[in-house]
Design an enzyme around this catalytic site. Structure first.
Site, mmCIF file in Angstrom:
data_model
loop_
_atom_site.group_PDB
_atom_site.id
_atom_site.type_symbol
_atom_site.label_atom_id
_atom_site.label_comp_id
_atom_site.label_asym_id
_atom_site.label_seq_id
_atom_site.Cartn_x
_atom_site.Cartn_y
_atom_site.Cartn_z
ATOM 1 N N ASN A 209 20.140 9.858 28.336
ATOM 2 C CA ASN A 209 20.906 11.105 28.440
ATOM 3 C C ASN A 209 20.526 11.835 29.721
ATOM 4 O O ASN A 209 19.702 11.351 30.496
ATOM 5 C CB ASN A 209 20.682 11.976 27.195
ATOM 6 N N LYS A 337 18.974 24.537 12.055
ATOM 7 C CA LYS A 337 18.017 23.528 12.519
ATOM 8 C C LYS A 337 16.584 23.970 12.228
ATOM 9 O O LYS A 337 15.739 23.173 11.835
ATOM 10 C CB LYS A 337 18.218 23.316 14.025
ATOM 11 N N LYS A 341 14.504 21.604 9.825
ATOM 12 C CA LYS A 341 13.381 20.846 10.412
ATOM 13 C C LYS A 341 12.036 21.544 10.195
ATOM 14 O O LYS A 341 11.022 21.119 10.738
ATOM 15 C CB LYS A 341 13.653 20.609 11.902
HETATM 16 N N1 CTP Z 1 14.491 15.751 17.936
HETATM 17 C C1 CTP Z 1 13.503 14.902 17.512
HETATM 18 N N2 CTP Z 1 13.807 13.623 17.126
HETATM 19 C C2 CTP Z 1 15.076 13.199 17.154
HETATM 20 C C3 CTP Z 1 16.113 14.066 17.560
HETATM 21 C C4 CTP Z 1 15.789 15.341 17.965
HETATM 22 O O1 CTP Z 1 12.343 15.285 17.507
HETATM 23 N N3 CTP Z 1 15.347 11.952 16.764
HETATM 24 C C5 CTP Z 1 14.137 17.125 18.312
HETATM 25 C C6 CTP Z 1 14.402 17.502 19.762
HETATM 26 O O2 CTP Z 1 13.272 17.237 20.579
HETATM 27 C C7 CTP Z 1 14.677 18.981 19.676
HETATM 28 C C8 CTP Z 1 15.255 19.162 18.295
HETATM 29 O O3 CTP Z 1 14.918 17.982 17.567
HETATM 30 O O4 CTP Z 1 13.481 19.727 19.738
HETATM 31 C C9 CTP Z 1 16.717 19.373 18.228
HETATM 32 O O5 CTP Z 1 17.399 18.358 18.864
HETATM 33 P P1 CTP Z 1 18.989 18.247 18.807
HETATM 34 O O6 CTP Z 1 19.371 16.992 19.483
HETATM 35 O O7 CTP Z 1 19.601 19.543 19.258
HETATM 36 O O8 CTP Z 1 19.202 18.172 17.251
HETATM 37 P P2 CTP Z 1 19.625 17.030 16.335
HETATM 38 O O9 CTP Z 1 18.691 17.026 15.185
HETATM 39 O O10 CTP Z 1 19.770 15.743 17.066
HETATM 40 O O11 CTP Z 1 21.004 17.562 15.815
HETATM 41 P P3 CTP Z 1 22.451 17.507 16.493
HETATM 42 O O12 CTP Z 1 22.410 16.432 17.573
HETATM 43 O O13 CTP Z 1 23.328 17.173 15.351
HETATM 44 O O14 CTP Z 1 22.696 18.887 17.028
#
Ligand code: CTP
Length: 395
Positions: A209, A337, A341
């Site tokens: 990404n 979130k 989380k």
């Molecule tokens: N994160 C993580 N492990 C993953 C995905 C995300 O630890 N497999 C963490 C990221 O480092 C960040 C937070 O979760 O601190 C939120 O990430 P984001 O991508 O915004 O959230 P997602 O849980 O992936 O939700 P979505 O993509 O549906 O918004």
């Protein structure tokens, strides 16, 4: 960043002495009160007027200056100094300092100062590696004086090896680590994740990404400057490892999960800035490589959600911070979130905002906790990093 700090820069006789001018200018721009003391030999390489012009302060050179005021000044300066750096430090200076010799303005002030002292050696490799110099360095370290390893490379004398003055930017970071903050995170262990993950499709291609890692590296640097013991788990980025931070390099989300969870229990604060891929392609053997050229041939598997894992098992005294990237309903989605989380804080950035998100120097974030949602104005990622720890402390 060095407002109200008195920084003393000692300059000794080495061809690298001219680099102390850049350093003095930088420290002045950081609003420090910069005072340069030169040895007699240093003055063969660079003129004291250069330092006086850059710092706005008298450059001290001689203990027996007939002007009485300056005779007193060096003792007063030794008392006032917040940080004493010697850049570059010759073998001769190191030998004198290690043995308590005080026969000129620099060595006298150095001996009288009780603040933190940092020495940046620069000399010929043979002189540096000479056991006498090495013994002197060991002695200085024994007395709590930090002697920073010099760089290696082609030296002005024509030899190649250890003894090169560190790049000025590295010296600047050492100064910030010691003088920019009051070390309010001293004794704390802080773990940070940064950058993108790379999920291999086959031995040639991968999915990733746009994350550059800039935000996470800023958080790591800020924690280190505040005195924390910092570990940074970083996906592939183009930045050098931050000075004063233990950096572990990973590629995939699974590797990031493994490295983080191996040490997460012992951390006081964990900040997940990494843009972790939620999915990864199923591992494909190299013989089948030709079969995955079409995107629809890639089967996906779920990656572990590292933040959720950390949030679910965090201890009472541990703080876990996540980031969120949203295109709409920023506060609402981020708050969900936060709950889902089990984190203490979500730093939410709206990807639609100018100056926010991937690849920018700045960020526009809203800091969300159980109790509040505070939108911060546009600021540098270094400033955002500072705010995160300020908010955690105030919480
Ligand atoms: N994160 C993580 N492990 C993953 C995905 C995300 O630890 N497999 C963490 C990221 O480092 C960040 C937070 O979760 O601190 C939120 O990430 P984001 O991508 O915004 O959230 P997602 O849980 O992936 O939700 P979505 O993509 O549906 O918004």
């Amino acid at each position: 960043m060095l407002k109200n700090k008195c920084i003393v820069i000692g300059v000794t006789g080495s061809i690298a002495a001219y680099k102390a001018a850049d350093l003095s200018s930088w420290a002045k721009k950081q609003h420090a009160d910069v005072n340069v003391i030169m040895t007699e030999n240093a003055q063969y390489f660079i003129n004291p007027i250069t330092f006086e012009t850059l710092t706005g302060n008298k450059c001290l050179t001689d203990t027996f200056d007939r002007n009485f005021q300056y005779n007193v000044e060096h003792v007063e300066l030794a008392k006032r100094a917040d940080l004493f750096v010697v850049v570059p430090a010759s073998a001769d200076f190191i030998a004198k300092a290690a043995n308590g010799i005080a026969d000129d303005m620099l060595t006298t002030t150095f001996l009288a100062a009780t603040c933190k002292k940092l020495i940046f050696p620069a000399m010929n490799t043979r002189m540096y590696e000479n056991p006498i110099t090495q013994d002197n360095i060991a002695k200085l370290r024994h007395y709590g004086i930090e002697v920073v390893e010099p760089g290696a490379g082609y030296l002005a004398c024509g030899d190649t090896g250890k003894g090169k003055l560190l790049p000025v930017e590295d010296i600047e970071e050492h100064i910030l680590l010691n003088a920019a903050y009051d070390h309010d995170l001293a004794g704390k262990k802080v773990l940070i994740s940064a950058g993108p993950t790379q999920e291999d499709i086959d031995p040639v291609r991968f999915i990733t990404n746009h994350s550059t890692g800039r935000m996470g590296y800023a958080v790591a640097k800020n924690a280190a400057r505040r005195g924390a013991e910092v570990t940074l788990v970083s996906g592939p980025v183009s930045f050098p490892d931050p000075i004063g931070v233990k950096t572990i390099h990973v590629k995939s989300a699974q590797q990031m999960f493994d490295e983080i969870t191996a040490i997460s229990d012992e951390q006081d604060i964990i900040v997940m800035t990494a843009a972790v891929a939620d999915m990864r392609p199923e591992t494909v053997s190299s013989e089948k490589i030709h079969k995955v050229t079409m995107p629809d041939a890639i089967k996906l598997t779920t990656n572990p959600d590292i933040l959720s894992y950390l949030g679910a098992r965090k201890s009472e005294n541990q703080k876990v911070v996540g980031f969120s990237m949203e295109t709409e309903n920023l506060v609402e989605n981020s708050r969900l979130k936060l709950k889902k989380k089990h984190c203490d804080m979500i730093v939410a950035n709206c990807l639609r905002e100018a100056g926010a998100g991937f690849g920018t120097e700045t960020n526009v974030v809203t800091i969300i906790t159980d109790k509040k949602a505070e939108e911060l104005p546009i600021m540098s990622k270094d400033e955002v990093a500072e705010k995160i720890f300020d908010f955690l402390k105030a919480d």
